[in-house]
Design an enzyme around this catalytic site. Structure first.
Site, PDB file in Angstrom:
ATOM      1  N   TYR A 222       0.846  -1.192   0.000  1.00 49.20           N
ATOM      2  CA  TYR A 222       0.000   0.000   0.000  1.00 49.20           C
ATOM      3  C   TYR A 222       0.886   1.249   0.000  1.00 49.20           C
ATOM      4  CZ  TYR A 222      -3.946  -3.026   1.420  1.00 49.20           C
ATOM      5  OH  TYR A 222      -4.913  -4.001   1.484  1.00 49.20           O
ATOM      6  N   SER A 223       0.810   1.999  -1.081  1.00 46.11           N
ATOM      7  CA  SER A 223       1.617   3.222  -1.223  1.00 46.11           C
ATOM      8  C   SER A 223       3.097   2.953  -0.988  1.00 46.11           C
ATOM      9  CB  SER A 223       1.117   4.323  -0.274  1.00 46.11           C
ATOM     10  OG  SER A 223      -0.142   4.803  -0.686  1.00 46.11           O
TER      11      SER A 223
END
Length: 342
Positions: free
Chosen positions: A62-63
């Site tokens: 995630y990111s």
């Protein structure tokens, strides 16, 4: 907040978990989800803890690790009050060993997640996808070492097929490795494939569902309707093709049923959709996402009440689809020996 056993384990989790896919917002894909910074994340977590929601789910992907960094900063000083779940397997670099579930990659992935999260242990660690290149024995023995080292407490999987889960469980039993107790799975009123094989497997093997995208990739918010364009602020403009496919007429049929139940209950469409998932077999916790405080508070309103049997039947009928083979055959000509999970 209700707490449930996570599969066939002694670990209890709240029925709602806050997902951190909206944290950090690095890159085009995750930027479309949200860009919650540390201050905003801290406020959301404050609200969650006030309502008894203590579990927070992330992933190294995630990111590009940014979500874990924001989560770690937001829970700093109160690690003993929260439960953290995260995942690894997806690529985290360009090198040949920066992906998958090999001993090399998992060991480094866990250490990197611990550093970003600012903790020395992960409550629930899940494989983000099945790695058919790495021997399952290598995967399980690595997880066993990480458990024995105290770096992770419980293990789970995500996005596995039924045979992949069962083969893993069989080898875990053979060698005495930790069994998976959680399956982070896609499940919603417009995505009921989980019921065909993975739900019966979960019931039989004691694996609790950790449900992701219970609002059908953001389609069950009440904003998508016949003859109405997708709202300008919707992330579907950028992410629709990356999520589970849904035919428009099927979606509208389900939304019509949700509208009827909303009028009967005085609840919002997202609350009804979440409550429906919460009442399904095997479900231990449902991951909710929120880009702001208003969305979070609305999602928290999905607990503390239950749909009636009649309302559930209405939603079931509207969202029913024909399973793929061999499940349509099992439920048809041999249904007496292959009943639906209850």
């Amino acid at each position: 907040m209700e707490y449930r056993q996570l599969g066939r384990s002694g670990f209890k989790v709240p029925v709602l978990t806050l997902g951190t896919g909206t944290f950090a917002g690095r890159g085009e894909f995750f930027g479309a989800w949200g860009s919650t910074d540390v201050a905003e994340a801290t406020r959301l977590i404050d609200i969650c803890l006030e309502h008894g929601l203590t579990m927070f789910d992330s992933a190294d992907g995630y990111s590009a690790g940014g979500a874990e960094e924001v989560l770690g900063a937001a829970v700093k000083g109160r690690r003993d009050k929260v439960l953290i779940s995260t995942k690894a397997t997806f690529p985290m670099g360009d090198g040949p060993n920066d992906v998958g579930s090999s001993r090399y990659h998992l060991t480094r992935a866990v250490d990197a997640s611990l550093k970003r999260l600012g903790t020395d242990y992960i409550d629930l660690f899940q494989l983000h996808a099945f790695d058919a290149v790495t021997p399952i024995e290598e995967v399980l023995s690595t997880l066993d070492d990480l458990v024995r080292a105290g770096k992770i407490l419980y293990t789970g999987i995500s996005n596995f097929s039924g045979w992949q889960v069962m083969k893993s469980l069989g080898l875990a039993e053979k060698y005495g490795f930790p069994r998976y107790v959680a399956n982070q799975t896609y499940y919603s009123l417009i995505g009921r494939d989980y019921e065909w094989e993975l739900m019966p497997l979960g019931l039989d093997q004691g694996i609790g569902a950790v449900v992701w995208s219970p609002l059908g990739w953001g389609r069950l918010t009440g904003k998508l309707r016949r003859g109405v364009p997708v709202p300008a602020e919707s992330r579907l403009h950028k992410t629709a093709d990356m999520g589970p496919p849904v035919e428009d007429e099927y979606l509208y049929r389900v939304v019509d049923a949700l509208d009827e139940v909303a009028k009967e209950t005085g609840k919002t469409i997202p609350q009804i959709a979440l409550n429906w998932v919460l009442q399904r077999p095997t479900v231990s916790t449902v991951i909710i996402g929120a880009r702001n405080e208003q969305q979070l508070r609305d999602n928290l309103g999905a607990v503390g009440w239950n749909l009636t049997k009649e309302q559930i039947a209405k939603l079931d009928a509207a969202s029913e689809t024909t399973p793929v083979y061999p499940y349509w055959h099992q439920r048809g000509t041999f249904q007496s020996r292959n009943p639906k999970p209850v």
